[in-house]
Design a protein around this motif. Structure first.
Motif, PDB file in Angstrom:
ATOM      1  N   LYS A  72       0.988  -1.189   0.071  1.00 29.34           N
ATOM      2  CA  LYS A  72       0.005   0.066  -0.005  1.00 29.34           C
ATOM      3  C   LYS A  72       0.959   1.465   0.065  1.00 29.34           C
ATOM      4  O   LYS A  72       0.595   2.184  -0.450  1.00 29.34           O
ATOM      5  CB  LYS A  72      -1.361  -0.324   1.245  1.00 29.34           C
ATOM      6  N   HIS A  73       2.202   1.083   0.206  1.00 29.30           N
ATOM      7  CA  HIS A  73       3.260   2.553   0.825  1.00 29.30           C
ATOM      8  C   HIS A  73       3.384   2.286  -0.665  1.00 29.30           C
ATOM      9  O   HIS A  73       3.320   3.329  -1.140  1.00 29.30           O
ATOM     10  CB  HIS A  73       3.861   1.544   1.591  1.00 29.30           C
ATOM     11  N   GLN A  74       4.157   1.694  -0.890  1.00 28.73           N
ATOM     12  CA  GLN A  74       3.974   2.123  -2.571  1.00 28.73           C
ATOM     13  C   GLN A  74       3.746   2.375  -3.507  1.00 28.73           C
ATOM     14  O   GLN A  74       4.068   2.989  -4.090  1.00 28.73           O
ATOM     15  CB  GLN A  74       5.141   0.472  -2.841  1.00 28.73           C
ATOM     16  N   GLU A  75       2.140   1.399  -3.120  1.00 28.86           N
ATOM     17  CA  GLU A  75       1.082   2.546  -4.261  1.00 28.86           C
ATOM     18  C   GLU A  75       0.747   3.562  -4.472  1.00 28.86           C
ATOM     19  O   GLU A  75       0.604   4.347  -5.367  1.00 28.86           O
ATOM     20  CB  GLU A  75      -0.376   0.933  -4.401  1.00 28.86           C
ATOM     21  N   GLU A  76       1.093   4.348  -3.130  1.00 26.09           N
ATOM     22  CA  GLU A  76       0.087   5.759  -2.038  1.00 26.09           C
ATOM     23  C   GLU A  76       1.977   6.118  -2.444  1.00 26.09           C
ATOM     24  O   GLU A  76       1.753   7.583  -3.228  1.00 26.09           O
ATOM     25  CB  GLU A  76       0.462   5.898  -0.849  1.00 26.09           C
ATOM     26  N   LYS A  77       2.683   5.964  -2.964  1.00 29.58           N
ATOM     27  CA  LYS A  77       4.436   6.694  -3.048  1.00 29.58           C
ATOM     28  C   LYS A  77       4.157   7.071  -4.528  1.00 29.58           C
ATOM     29  O   LYS A  77       4.238   7.744  -5.249  1.00 29.58           O
ATOM     30  CB  LYS A  77       5.648   5.698  -2.589  1.00 29.58           C
ATOM     31  N   GLN A  78       3.988   5.112  -5.504  1.00 25.06           N
ATOM     32  CA  GLN A  78       3.551   5.947  -6.987  1.00 25.06           C
ATOM     33  C   GLN A  78       2.781   6.338  -7.281  1.00 25.06           C
ATOM     34  O   GLN A  78       2.676   7.748  -8.344  1.00 25.06           O
ATOM     35  CB  GLN A  78       3.464   4.351  -7.406  1.00 25.06           C
ATOM     36  N   MET A  79       1.699   6.316  -6.307  1.00 28.37           N
ATOM     37  CA  MET A  79       0.510   7.413  -6.827  1.00 28.37           C
ATOM     38  C   MET A  79       0.958   8.918  -6.716  1.00 28.37           C
ATOM     39  O   MET A  79       0.705   9.487  -7.251  1.00 28.37           O
ATOM     40  CB  MET A  79      -0.786   7.174  -6.300  1.00 28.37           C
ATOM     41  N   THR A  80       1.654   8.303  -5.110  1.00 30.07           N
ATOM     42  CA  THR A  80       1.557  10.959  -5.774  1.00 30.07           C
ATOM     43  C   THR A  80       3.123  10.802  -6.451  1.00 30.07           C
ATOM     44  O   THR A  80       3.188  12.414  -6.523  1.00 30.07           O
ATOM     45  CB  THR A  80       2.792  11.027  -4.093  1.00 30.07           C
ATOM     46  N   ALA A  81       4.070   9.660  -6.148  1.00 30.21           N
ATOM     47  CA  ALA A  81       4.885  10.304  -7.993  1.00 30.21           C
ATOM     48  C   ALA A  81       3.627  10.877  -9.197  1.00 30.21           C
ATOM     49  O   ALA A  81       3.922  11.813  -9.684  1.00 30.21           O
ATOM     50  CB  ALA A  81       6.128   9.483  -7.834  1.00 30.21           C
ATOM     51  N   ILE A  83       0.811  11.800  -9.497  1.00 29.04           N
ATOM     52  CA  ILE A  83       0.273  12.928  -9.637  1.00 29.04           C
ATOM     53  C   ILE A  83       1.440  14.344  -9.111  1.00 29.04           C
ATOM     54  O   ILE A  83       0.990  15.166 -10.496  1.00 29.04           O
ATOM     55  CB  ILE A  83      -0.389  13.214  -8.194  1.00 29.04           C
ATOM     56  N   SER A  84       2.386  13.915  -8.619  1.00 32.59           N
ATOM     57  CA  SER A  84       3.603  15.056  -9.012  1.00 32.59           C
ATOM     58  C   SER A  84       3.661  15.559  -9.640  1.00 32.59           C
ATOM     59  O   SER A  84       3.698  16.785 -10.720  1.00 32.59           O
ATOM     60  CB  SER A  84       4.091  15.059  -8.100  1.00 32.59           C
ATOM     61  N   GLN A  90       1.689  19.704 -15.960  1.00 32.03           N
ATOM     62  CA  GLN A  90       0.870  20.682 -15.894  1.00 32.03           C
ATOM     63  C   GLN A  90       0.741  21.867 -16.310  1.00 32.03           C
ATOM     64  O   GLN A  90       0.632  23.052 -16.539  1.00 32.03           O
ATOM     65  CB  GLN A  90      -0.901  20.258 -15.451  1.00 32.03           C
ATOM     66  N   PHE A  91       1.802  22.647 -15.262  1.00 30.39           N
ATOM     67  CA  PHE A  91       2.410  23.652 -14.409  1.00 30.39           C
ATOM     68  C   PHE A  91       2.919  24.176 -16.137  1.00 30.39           C
ATOM     69  O   PHE A  91       2.987  25.084 -15.927  1.00 30.39           O
ATOM     70  CB  PHE A  91       2.982  23.699 -13.273  1.00 30.39           C
ATOM     71  N   LYS A  92       4.225  22.800 -15.975  1.00 27.72           N
ATOM     72  CA  LYS A  92       5.386  23.518 -17.075  1.00 27.72           C
ATOM     73  C   LYS A  92       3.960  23.964 -18.048  1.00 27.72           C
ATOM     74  O   LYS A  92       4.118  24.730 -19.195  1.00 27.72           O
ATOM     75  CB  LYS A  92       5.420  22.245 -17.628  1.00 27.72           C
ATOM     76  N   SER A  93       3.147  23.019 -18.435  1.00 26.68           N
ATOM     77  CA  SER A  93       1.995  23.858 -20.083  1.00 26.68           C
ATOM     78  C   SER A  93       1.747  24.916 -19.932  1.00 26.68           C
ATOM     79  O   SER A  93       1.637  26.230 -21.346  1.00 26.68           O
ATOM     80  CB  SER A  93       0.329  21.925 -19.594  1.00 26.68           C
ATOM     81  N   MET A  94       0.945  25.236 -18.761  1.00 27.29           N
ATOM     82  CA  MET A  94       0.327  25.886 -18.717  1.00 27.29           C
ATOM     83  C   MET A  94       1.087  27.109 -18.443  1.00 27.29           C
ATOM     84  O   MET A  94       1.073  28.694 -19.413  1.00 27.29           O
ATOM     85  CB  MET A  94      -0.607  26.201 -16.715  1.00 27.29           C
ATOM     86  N   GLN A  95       2.782  27.135 -18.079  1.00 26.71           N
ATOM     87  CA  GLN A  95       3.329  27.883 -17.309  1.00 26.71           C
ATOM     88  C   GLN A  95       3.881  28.453 -19.469  1.00 26.71           C
ATOM     89  O   GLN A  95       4.251  29.135 -20.015  1.00 26.71           O
ATOM     90  CB  GLN A  95       4.403  27.450 -17.267  1.00 26.71           C
ATOM     91  N   HIS A  96       4.228  26.894 -20.252  1.00 25.03           N
ATOM     92  CA  HIS A  96       4.510  27.479 -21.516  1.00 25.03           C
ATOM     93  C   HIS A  96       3.226  28.257 -22.149  1.00 25.03           C
ATOM     94  O   HIS A  96       3.487  28.964 -22.977  1.00 25.03           O
ATOM     95  CB  HIS A  96       4.296  26.258 -21.397  1.00 25.03           C
TER      96      HIS A  96
END
Length: 170
Positions: A72-81, A83-84, A90-96
């Motif tokens: 579960k920790h690995q899944e959440e870590k992967q999910m966090t990565a 999402i990040s 998305q941020f870079k796209s918006m910035q562009h």
């Protein structure tokens, strides 16, 4: 299990030995005593085996729970990565996009400034042309006034001459 020690560190006396060290125990009593000890030891062994089984089962449960928690920790870590990474993308796209909009707006502003300068230049040229036309018309009007004055003087002179001639004829 070895015999327990008393508080002074000495071994306790077993039931096979009587309080009186000189007394001899019969073989039947020794057999009963040994059978009693054997059954006691078998019972203790069964209890320990049951405890061991329970501990092994608890250990297996803990291992599976730990494995599940790690998964579960690995899944959440992967999910966090993930999402990040998505948010960064998305941020870079918006910035562009914003940089493109800013560049487009700056280009539009520069074009409008260029058009304004061109319009001001044309306006100044048109104003200068109209000023030249007005000056030319003023000069023509001044010439015409001068000619009119000259003609008036000439006609006045002619009129004076004609009146003198008429008065001399009369």
């Amino acid at each position: 299990m070895p015999p327990k020690k008393d508080k002074k560190g000495k071994k306790k006396k077993t039931a096979s030995k009587s309080k009186d060290a000189g007394e001899i125990v019969s073989p039947e009593d020794q057999i009963r005593l040994l059978q009693s000890q054997t059954s006691s030891l078998e019972f203790q062994l069964a209890c320990k085996a049951e405890e061991t089984t329970d501990v092994v089962a608890a250990c297996e449960d803990l291992r599976s729970a730990l494995a599940e928690a790690n998964k579960k920790h690995q899944e959440e870590k992967q999910m966090t990565a993930d999402i990040s990474a998505t948010m960064t993308r998305q941020f870079k796209s918006m910035q562009h996009q914003l940089l493109e909009k800013i560049t487009e707006r700056e280009r539009i502003i520069q074009n409008l400034r260029d058009e304004l300068l061109e319009a001001q230049k044309q306006s100044a040229e048109q104003l200068a042309a109209k000023e030249r036309i007005i000056q030319q018309k003023d000069e023509e009007a001044a010439l015409c006034r001068q000619e009119i004055e000259d003609l008036c003087k000439h006609f006045a002179d002619l009129f004076v001459d004609a009146s003198k001639q008429i008065s001399s004829v009369v």
